[in-house]
Design a protein around this motif. Structure first.
Motif, PDB file in Angstrom:
ATOM      1  N   ILE A 151       5.215  29.899 -10.576  1.00  0.00           N
ATOM      2  CA  ILE A 151       5.519  29.423  -9.629  1.00  0.00           C
ATOM      3  C   ILE A 151       4.788  28.266  -9.354  1.00  0.00           C
ATOM      4  O   ILE A 151       4.681  26.692  -8.887  1.00  0.00           O
ATOM      5  CB  ILE A 151       5.867  29.744  -8.085  1.00  0.00           C
ATOM      6  N   ALA A 152       3.680  28.254  -9.361  1.00  0.00           N
ATOM      7  CA  ALA A 152       1.938  27.431  -8.888  1.00  0.00           C
ATOM      8  C   ALA A 152       2.096  26.484  -9.911  1.00  0.00           C
ATOM      9  O   ALA A 152       1.949  25.046  -9.385  1.00  0.00           O
ATOM     10  CB  ALA A 152       0.732  28.009  -8.688  1.00  0.00           C
ATOM     11  N   ASN A 153       2.250  26.883 -10.739  1.00  0.00           N
ATOM     12  CA  ASN A 153       2.214  25.917 -12.330  1.00  0.00           C
ATOM     13  C   ASN A 153       2.604  24.546 -12.505  1.00  0.00           C
ATOM     14  O   ASN A 153       3.197  23.818 -12.877  1.00  0.00           O
ATOM     15  CB  ASN A 153       1.626  26.452 -13.904  1.00  0.00           C
ATOM     16  N   THR A 154       4.343  25.406 -11.890  1.00  0.00           N
ATOM     17  CA  THR A 154       5.691  24.504 -12.335  1.00  0.00           C
ATOM     18  C   THR A 154       5.755  23.717 -11.355  1.00  0.00           C
ATOM     19  O   THR A 154       5.643  22.188 -11.209  1.00  0.00           O
ATOM     20  CB  THR A 154       6.462  25.702 -11.862  1.00  0.00           C
ATOM     21  N   ALA A 155       5.566  24.063 -10.259  1.00  0.00           N
ATOM     22  CA  ALA A 155       5.138  22.448  -8.830  1.00  0.00           C
ATOM     23  C   ALA A 155       3.613  21.839  -9.205  1.00  0.00           C
ATOM     24  O   ALA A 155       4.429  20.903  -8.698  1.00  0.00           O
ATOM     25  CB  ALA A 155       4.593  23.463  -7.589  1.00  0.00           C
ATOM     26  N   LEU A 156       2.409  22.474  -9.865  1.00  0.00           N
ATOM     27  CA  LEU A 156       1.011  21.330 -10.026  1.00  0.00           C
ATOM     28  C   LEU A 156       1.843  20.349 -10.876  1.00  0.00           C
ATOM     29  O   LEU A 156       1.380  19.413 -10.836  1.00  0.00           O
ATOM     30  CB  LEU A 156       0.150  22.603 -10.105  1.00  0.00           C
ATOM     31  N   PHE A 157       2.675  21.388 -11.821  1.00  0.00           N
ATOM     32  CA  PHE A 157       2.829  20.000 -13.123  1.00  0.00           C
ATOM     33  C   PHE A 157       3.520  19.349 -12.582  1.00  0.00           C
ATOM     34  O   PHE A 157       3.471  17.811 -13.333  1.00  0.00           O
ATOM     35  CB  PHE A 157       3.507  20.957 -14.231  1.00  0.00           C
ATOM     36  N   VAL A 158       4.274  19.177 -12.123  1.00  0.00           N
ATOM     37  CA  VAL A 158       5.566  18.222 -11.852  1.00  0.00           C
ATOM     38  C   VAL A 158       4.787  17.669 -10.479  1.00  0.00           C
ATOM     39  O   VAL A 158       4.457  16.100 -10.660  1.00  0.00           O
ATOM     40  CB  VAL A 158       6.644  18.837 -10.798  1.00  0.00           C
ATOM     41  N   LEU A 159       3.582  18.093  -9.766  1.00  0.00           N
ATOM     42  CA  LEU A 159       3.036  16.811  -8.864  1.00  0.00           C
ATOM     43  C   LEU A 159       2.136  16.420  -9.880  1.00  0.00           C
ATOM     44  O   LEU A 159       1.847  14.899  -9.673  1.00  0.00           O
ATOM     45  CB  LEU A 159       2.114  18.200  -7.647  1.00  0.00           C
ATOM     46  N   SER A 160       1.676  16.264 -10.766  1.00  0.00           N
ATOM     47  CA  SER A 160       0.855  16.178 -11.803  1.00  0.00           C
ATOM     48  C   SER A 160       0.674  14.807 -12.642  1.00  0.00           C
ATOM     49  O   SER A 160       0.230  13.842 -13.101  1.00  0.00           O
ATOM     50  CB  SER A 160      -0.717  16.620 -12.712  1.00  0.00           C
ATOM     51  N   ALA A 161       2.158  14.972 -13.477  1.00  0.00           N
ATOM     52  CA  ALA A 161       2.943  14.136 -13.514  1.00  0.00           C
ATOM     53  C   ALA A 161       3.253  12.997 -12.712  1.00  0.00           C
ATOM     54  O   ALA A 161       3.059  11.692 -13.383  1.00  0.00           O
ATOM     55  CB  ALA A 161       4.257  14.582 -14.175  1.00  0.00           C
ATOM     56  N   VAL A 162       3.852  13.292 -11.727  1.00  0.00           N
ATOM     57  CA  VAL A 162       3.944  12.016 -10.918  1.00  0.00           C
ATOM     58  C   VAL A 162       1.923  11.102 -10.394  1.00  0.00           C
ATOM     59  O   VAL A 162       2.578  10.473 -10.448  1.00  0.00           O
ATOM     60  CB  VAL A 162       4.798  12.957  -9.041  1.00  0.00           C
ATOM     61  N   LEU A 163       1.285  12.341 -10.247  1.00  0.00           N
ATOM     62  CA  LEU A 163       0.291  11.149 -10.079  1.00  0.00           C
ATOM     63  C   LEU A 163      -0.033  10.965 -10.917  1.00  0.00           C
ATOM     64  O   LEU A 163      -0.869   9.821 -11.100  1.00  0.00           O
ATOM     65  CB  LEU A 163      -0.716  12.708  -9.115  1.00  0.00           C
ATOM     66  N   LEU A 164       0.121  11.492 -12.313  1.00  0.00           N
ATOM     67  CA  LEU A 164      -0.774  10.177 -13.492  1.00  0.00           C
ATOM     68  C   LEU A 164       0.148   9.282 -13.417  1.00  0.00           C
ATOM     69  O   LEU A 164      -0.198   7.755 -14.219  1.00  0.00           O
ATOM     70  CB  LEU A 164      -0.293  10.847 -14.772  1.00  0.00           C
ATOM     71  N   TYR A 165       1.666   9.220 -13.323  1.00  0.00           N
ATOM     72  CA  TYR A 165       2.586   7.744 -12.660  1.00  0.00           C
ATOM     73  C   TYR A 165       1.895   7.082 -12.377  1.00  0.00           C
ATOM     74  O   TYR A 165       1.814   5.765 -12.030  1.00  0.00           O
ATOM     75  CB  TYR A 165       3.776   8.075 -12.703  1.00  0.00           C
ATOM     76  N   GLY A 166       1.485   7.667 -10.620  1.00  0.00           N
ATOM     77  CA  GLY A 166       1.028   6.590  -9.711  1.00  0.00           C
ATOM     78  C   GLY A 166      -0.505   6.255 -10.105  1.00  0.00           C
ATOM     79  O   GLY A 166      -0.247   4.328 -10.121  1.00  0.00           O
ATOM     80  N   LEU A 167      -1.197   7.252 -11.301  1.00  0.00           N
ATOM     81  CA  LEU A 167      -2.508   6.338 -11.825  1.00  0.00           C
ATOM     82  C   LEU A 167      -2.403   4.934 -12.199  1.00  0.00           C
ATOM     83  O   LEU A 167      -3.003   3.823 -12.002  1.00  0.00           O
ATOM     84  CB  LEU A 167      -3.381   7.725 -12.288  1.00  0.00           C
ATOM     85  N   SER A 168      -1.456   5.563 -13.180  1.00  0.00           N
ATOM     86  CA  SER A 168      -0.998   4.477 -14.323  1.00  0.00           C
ATOM     87  C   SER A 168      -0.807   3.200 -14.170  1.00  0.00           C
ATOM     88  O   SER A 168      -1.341   2.370 -14.558  1.00  0.00           O
ATOM     89  CB  SER A 168      -0.028   5.310 -15.462  1.00  0.00           C
ATOM     90  N   CYS A 169      -0.022   3.601 -13.179  1.00  0.00           N
ATOM     91  CA  CYS A 169       1.164   1.977 -12.724  1.00  0.00           C
ATOM     92  C   CYS A 169      -0.587   1.107 -11.933  1.00  0.00           C
ATOM     93  O   CYS A 169      -0.553   0.144 -12.280  1.00  0.00           O
ATOM     94  CB  CYS A 169       1.853   2.426 -11.247  1.00  0.00           C
ATOM     95  N   VAL A 170      -1.185   1.989 -11.501  1.00  0.00           N
ATOM     96  CA  VAL A 170      -2.185   0.462 -10.532  1.00  0.00           C
ATOM     97  C   VAL A 170      -3.740   0.364 -11.750  1.00  0.00           C
ATOM     98  O   VAL A 170      -3.775  -0.671 -11.435  1.00  0.00           O
ATOM     99  CB  VAL A 170      -3.113   2.084  -9.462  1.00  0.00           C
ATOM    100  N   VAL A 171      -3.408   0.806 -12.850  1.00  0.00           N
ATOM    101  CA  VAL A 171      -4.328   0.639 -13.914  1.00  0.00           C
ATOM    102  C   VAL A 171      -3.892   0.370 -14.248  1.00  0.00           C
ATOM    103  O   VAL A 171      -5.465  -0.611 -15.066  1.00  0.00           O
ATOM    104  CB  VAL A 171      -5.776   2.454 -14.115  1.00  0.00           C
ATOM    105  N   LEU A 172      -3.077   0.320 -15.689  1.00  0.00           N
ATOM    106  CA  LEU A 172      -2.513  -0.503 -16.924  1.00  0.00           C
ATOM    107  C   LEU A 172      -1.966  -1.508 -16.001  1.00  0.00           C
ATOM    108  O   LEU A 172      -1.552  -2.716 -16.555  1.00  0.00           O
ATOM    109  CB  LEU A 172      -1.755  -0.119 -17.097  1.00  0.00           C
TER     110      LEU A 172
END
Length: 500
Positions: free
Chosen positions: A110-131
């Motif tokens: 449960i925890a790693n599934t939820a965290l992985f989804v969140l990490s993918a969204v956060l990576l997208y947000g970070l990538s938008c700002v940096v790239l």
């Protein structure tokens, strides 16, 4: 929803492979079960037992019993705390049917599934700002969903938690929320020791921002006002940096202090350890706190850091210690991720020699480009991430068990996904012509980014995989590496077979 759907598929594949492939007799940590199995324990073990192999057993053990053995201190406490909290709250209604160990296995899923989804969204947000390139940001995040460290993002390891906190902290830092970034990156240190390296971001990005602000001061200002402006800016930077460094380093220090008092100054009134675990310690030679035992050697060091002692003595980690002929297969396992890191660094430095020469602290734009921020992988903002990736890569090759490099970099550096997405965009004309999968301006709003990310079910990575034969050789190499490590990791790891 690609990420949640992918983790469900992973769990199903893992359960099937765990059932049909016999477990390898590995010399891994395997503590006895002290509770009598309940009604759902067998089913849970069949479905989720593959999530508790190798180092995952340490995290599950710590979540269930705490830090009993000395070598347990190689594993940081935040992830076991997440598992224990989930098992004791969300999964507490299952306690009549599941032992604590069974609920912890379920908590991992449960925890790693939820965290992985969140990490993918956060990576997208970070990538938008940096790239500043939404197409590349989305493609990079989709490649993250096929990460070669996939099995470690799903199993009972702290990589997914660390990636979530790191990407989230860096996103906050890029957006100017320094103290929120400190909190996230400090928690990341509580999950993994390499969170200490994130201090570099907290020193570099505020410095870059301070220098930019200093240069916008009107040239006609009086010398004393300019001087006071620079002094205040420098003072603000040093005070903020000192506070942020303290926040990031504090979890590591407190954890080492806890280990010191537990083993160097043990109390007679220690928490009672079950006899089964004491018998295992006697059989395997595991060290437990003992007030009657002589003072341990590492306790007498000027700076008694238990973590470095464990890495040295228990895991034989040190400079060039892995450079042996018998470790060549492990170097080959790490070769693809190391190649991506090296190629990313070379590509960036070759395209931006002046940015690298100036350490990315200022840039000279060509005439006619004023007001247009540089975008994509070659953006000056990427420089510090390249340096971070190189530092991890060099340390991983020369000072660690090199096969760990895959999950080490994949959970820490967005550069691996940025360079992969960049090469896909450059190599595939279909992605260059048809950018309907990511149109519009870069999404700085993370909520809008979430909506954009999850609505792309028919995504470009899936399309490339479906038209594999028409892809370029470089695309086939990148996708082949990601997918093959994704599948091999699931098959080997869950059956105690050696993997990264």
């Amino acid at each position: 929803m690609l990420t949640s759907g992918r983790t469900k598929l992973d769990i199903q594949i893992l359960a099937v492979l765990n059932a049909i492939i016999p477990d390898h007799e590995a010399d891994a940590f395997n503590p006895p079960r002290t509770e009598k199995p309940l009604f759902l324990d067998y089913t849970t073990d069949v479905l989720f037992g593959g999530l508790g192999r190798w180092d995952a057993e340490h995290f599950l053990f710590i979540a269930e019993y705490g830090y009993v053995y000395e070598h347990n201190f190689a594993f940081f406490p935040l992830f076991p705390l997440v598992l224990c909290s989930t098992a004791s709250t969300l999964l507490w209604p299952l306690s009549p049917f599941l032992t604590l160990h069974g609920r912890l296995l379920l908590a991992v899923a449960i925890a790693n599934t939820a965290l992985f989804v969140l990490s993918a969204v956060l990576l997208y947000g970070l990538s938008c700002v940096v790239l500043q390139d939404r197409s590349l940001a989305l493609l990079s995040s989709l490649m993250y969903c096929l990460t070669p460290a996939n099995v470690f993002m799903l199993a009972g390891y702290s990589e997914t938690l660390f990636a979530t906190l790191t990407f989230g902290g860096l996103w906050f830092l890029e957006k100017g929320f320094t103290f929120a970034a400190c909190l996230f990156l400090g928690l990341a240190t509580g999950a993994r020791a390499n969170g200490l390296v994130n201090v570099g971001f907290l020193l570099y990005l505020p410095l870059q921002r301070s220098l930019t602000q200093a240069r916008v001061l009107p040239t006609g200002s009086a010398w004393h006002s300019r001087c006071s402006h620079y002094i205040l800016a420098a003072l603000r930077y040093f005070l903020t940096s000192a506070l942020c460094i303290t926040v990031v380093v504090l979890p590591f220090g407190l954890f080492q202090l806890y280990g010191y008092y537990k083993f160097c100054k043990p109390s007679v009134n220690q928490v009672q350890v079950p006899n089964e675990l004491l018998n295992l310690a006697a059989e395997k030679g595991y060290r437990v706190p003992d007030a009657a035992a002589p003072t341990l050697s590492w306790c007498l060091r000027p700076i008694p850091v238990l973590y470095s002692y464990i890495q040295d003595v228990y895991w034989d980690v040190g400079f060039l210690r892995y450079f042996k002929l018998k470790q060549i297969p492990n170097f080959l396992l790490a070769l693809p991720i190391a190649t991506l890191g090296v190629v990313a660094s070379y590509t960036y430095v070759k395209a931006n020699p002046l940015v690298c020469l100036h350490l990315g602290l200022w840039e000279r734009r060509k005439k006619g480009t004023e007001g247009k921020p540089p975008a994509d992988f070659y953006s000056p903002k990427v420089f510090v991430y390249i340096v971070h990736c190189c530092a991890l890569l060099i340390f991983g090759i020369f000072c660690m068990h090199v096969q760990v490099l895959t999950r080490f970099l994949a959970s820490s550096s967005p550069v691996i996904y940025w360079i992969s997405g960049h090469f896909l965009l450059c190599s595939e004309p279909s992605l260059q012509k048809d950018k309907t999968f990511a149109t519009g301006q870069p999404q700085d709003n993370l909520k809008q980014g979430c909506i954009c990310f999850f609505l792309h079910i028919n995504n470009p990575v899936t399309q490339l995989l479906m038209h594999w034969k028409t892809c370029s050789f470089r695309t086939q190499c990148i996708l082949g590496y990601f997918v093959s490590y994704w599948l091999l990791g699931l098959a080997l790891h869950c059956n105690f077979l050696p993997w990264t």
